[in-house]
Design a protein around this motif. Structure first.
Motif, PDB file in Angstrom:
ATOM      1  N   THR A   1      31.330  35.856  53.908  1.00  0.00           N
ATOM      2  CA  THR A   1      30.226  35.978  54.875  1.00  0.00           C
ATOM      3  C   THR A   1      29.786  34.569  55.280  1.00  0.00           C
ATOM      4  O   THR A   1      30.108  33.596  54.579  1.00  0.00           O
TER       5      THR A   1
ATOM      6  N   THR B   1      32.897  33.359  45.740  1.00  0.00           N
ATOM      7  CA  THR B   1      32.149  33.465  46.992  1.00  0.00           C
ATOM      8  C   THR B   1      32.400  34.807  47.647  1.00  0.00           C
ATOM      9  O   THR B   1      33.207  35.610  47.147  1.00  0.00           O
ATOM     10  N   GLU B   2      31.691  35.048  48.722  1.00  0.00           N
ATOM     11  CA  GLU B   2      31.902  36.260  49.530  1.00  0.00           C
ATOM     12  C   GLU B   2      32.282  35.846  50.945  1.00  0.00           C
ATOM     13  O   GLU B   2      31.866  34.778  51.412  1.00  0.00           O
TER      14      GLU B   2
ATOM     15  N   GLY C   1      28.034  33.051  52.426  1.00  0.00           N
ATOM     16  CA  GLY C   1      28.999  32.715  51.375  1.00  0.00           C
ATOM     17  C   GLY C   1      29.713  31.415  51.693  1.00  0.00           C
ATOM     18  O   GLY C   1      29.893  30.562  50.829  1.00  0.00           O
TER      19      GLY C   1
ATOM     20  N   ASP D   1      27.385  28.295  51.237  1.00  0.00           N
ATOM     21  CA  ASP D   1      27.174  27.901  49.838  1.00  0.00           C
ATOM     22  C   ASP D   1      28.471  27.469  49.168  1.00  0.00           C
ATOM     23  O   ASP D   1      28.454  26.635  48.263  1.00  0.00           O
ATOM     24  N   LEU D   2      29.596  28.019  49.639  1.00  0.00           N
ATOM     25  CA  LEU D   2      30.885  27.570  49.098  1.00  0.00           C
ATOM     26  C   LEU D   2      31.112  26.091  49.432  1.00  0.00           C
ATOM     27  O   LEU D   2      31.575  25.322  48.583  1.00  0.00           O
TER      28      LEU D   2
ATOM     29  N   THR E   1      27.109  36.676  43.841  1.00  0.00           N
ATOM     30  CA  THR E   1      28.451  36.734  44.448  1.00  0.00           C
ATOM     31  C   THR E   1      29.478  37.399  43.535  1.00  0.00           C
ATOM     32  O   THR E   1      30.592  37.682  43.967  1.00  0.00           O
TER      33      THR E   1
ATOM     34  N   VAL F   1      35.785  32.112  55.487  1.00  0.00           N
ATOM     35  CA  VAL F   1      36.021  31.520  54.154  1.00  0.00           C
ATOM     36  C   VAL F   1      37.507  31.223  53.986  1.00  0.00           C
ATOM     37  O   VAL F   1      37.903  30.154  53.507  1.00  0.00           O
TER      38      VAL F   1
ATOM     39  N   LYS G   1      25.738  30.290  45.321  1.00  0.00           N
ATOM     40  CA  LYS G   1      24.526  31.123  45.358  1.00  0.00           C
ATOM     41  C   LYS G   1      24.664  32.293  44.377  1.00  0.00           C
ATOM     42  O   LYS G   1      25.777  32.584  43.928  1.00  0.00           O
TER      43      LYS G   1
ATOM     44  N   SER H   1      29.188  29.325  41.413  1.00  0.00           N
ATOM     45  CA  SER H   1      29.002  29.876  42.748  1.00  0.00           C
ATOM     46  C   SER H   1      27.839  29.148  43.401  1.00  0.00           C
ATOM     47  O   SER H   1      26.850  28.835  42.729  1.00  0.00           O
TER      48      SER H   1
END
Ligand code: SF4
Ligand code: SF4
Length: 282
Positions: free
Chosen positions: A189, A186-187, A192, A195-196, A12, A224, A9, A7
Motif C-alpha cells: 500500500t 511491509t504491505e 506500506g 514506511d518501507l 504489518t 512496493v 510501521k 517494519s
C-alpha cells in the motif's frame, strides 16, 4: 544466525512472520520479543514460564553535603536527566539512560548510583522455541536498556529471531544492532511503501544485509514491488491476502498450525535467507 524482523510501521505482520518462522525452523531457537512496550508473541505460544527477572538501571543520587554545585554533571549529561544551576543538581530519573557518566565525572565524588527498576525479562519454553520477552513497567519510557537485557539472553551458536518494535527509532536500532540479517515486513500500500523506505534507509545506515517480506499481497498496488526491483532489494516472501489467516490470527493461532499448506512458504523464507547468508558470507 541472528535474524531481525522489523517494519517501518505497526500492524504489518512482523510478529506473525517471526512466530511462524520460529515454528517451522525445526530446531532449538530463541525468539526474542523486543517490542518491550507491547510484547505479544506470548499470545500465540502455549508454553511453560521458566524465569522472570527484574531489570533495573543505575540512576544518580546526589549527596548534598559533598556537592559544591560546580555543574559538571549537568554539562556532561546529553539527556538533560541531571541539571544544576549552581546549586545541588536536580535529577530526573525517568530521563536517565543509566550511563554512569555523571557519577564518574563528578570532581567531589558527590554522586552515587541507585537502582531504578524499568521492567522484567520473562522466559517461556514452548517446545523447541525459547521465548524471551521484555515487558516495560508502566510509566517507564526507556526501552533500549530493557531491549539490551533481552538480547543479553542470546546464546552463542543457537539461532535467534528478534521481533523488533515497529518504526525506525532508538528501540528498533537497539534491537537490530548486531543482527546478521534483517527481514523488513511491509504491505503493498502507499503507507506500506512510505514506511518501507524509512526502514530501508535505517538498515542501510546500520550496514546490515536485508530482504523484504510483503504481507497481504492482493490488496493495494504494485509500488512496493517496483521500488524493490529498482533498488535491487530481494523480496523473500509474499504472503497472500487470505481471510483464513486473519481468522487464525484473531484466535491466537499460528498460520502454519491453522493452515499447514503455508508451512512450505515459511520454510522457503528460511532457505532463501540462508542462501543469501552463504552467498554474502555473513
Ligand atoms: S558534578 Fe558533582 S559536585 Fe558538581 S554539581 Fe554535579 S554533583 Fe555537584
Ligand atoms: S547516568 Fe548518564 S544519563 Fe543518567 S543522569 Fe548521569 S549522565 Fe545522564
Amino acid at each position: 544466525m541472528i535474524l531481525g524482523v522489523a517494519s517501518g510501521k505497526g500492524g504489518t505482520g512482523k510478529t506473525t512472520v517471526s512466530l511462524n518462522l520460529a515454528c517451522v525452523l525445526g530446531s532449538d531457537v530463541r525468539l526474542l520479543d523486543c517490542d518491550v512496550e507491547e510484547p505479544n508473541c506470548h499470545l500465540f505460544l502455549k508454553g511453560i514460564a521458566r524465569e522472570n527477572e527484574t531489570v533495573a538501571i543505575p540512576v544518580p543520587e546526589v549527596d548534598e553535603s559533598l556537592c559544591d554545585g560546580c555543574g559538571e554533571c549537568g554539562r556532561f549529561c546529553e539527556y538533560h536527566a541531571i541539571v544544576s544551576f549552581g546549586t545541588k543538581p536536580l535529577v530526573f530519573p525517568e530521563m536517565c539512560h543509566g550511563c554512569g557518566g555523571c557519577a564518574k565525572g563528578c570532581p567531589r565524588k558527590a554522586i552515587h548510583e541507585v537502582d531504578k527498576r524499568i521492567g522484567v525479562v520473562e522466559t517461556v519454553q514452548a517446545g523447541n522455541i525459547t521465548l524471551i520477552q521484555g515487558r516495560m513497567d508502566v510509566g517507564v519510557a526507556m526501552a533500549p536498556p530493557l531491549i539490551r537485557a533481552v538480547k543479553a539472553r542470546l546464546q552463542n551458536g543457537l539461532p535467534a529471531i528478534l521481533d523488533a518494535p515497529p518504526g525506525t527509532s532508538c528501540p528498533v536500532i537497539a534491537t537490530l544492532r548486531g543482527t546478521d540479517f534483517v527481514l523488513l515486513v511491509t504491505e503493498p500500500t502507499p503507507f506500506g511503501l512510505h514506511d518501507l523506505k524509512l526502514a530501508v534507509d535505517m538498515v542501510r545506515e546500520l550496514g546490515i544485509p536485508f530482504g523484504v517480506v510483503v504481507n497481504r499481497v492482493g490488496i493495494g498496488d504494485d509500488r512496493v514491488h517496483v521500488f524493490c526491483r529498482q533498488e535491487g532489494i530481494p523480496i523473500l516472501l509474499e504472503i497472500p491476502e487470505d481471510r483464513r489467516i486473519a481468522e487464525a490470527y484473531s484466535k491466537g493461532s499460528l498460520i502454519v498450525e491453522a493452515l499447514p499448506e503455508y508451512r512450505g512458504l515459511f520454510r522457503s523464507l528460511i532457505e532463501k535467507t540462508m542462501n543469501l547468508k552463504n552467498a554474502e558470507g555473513f
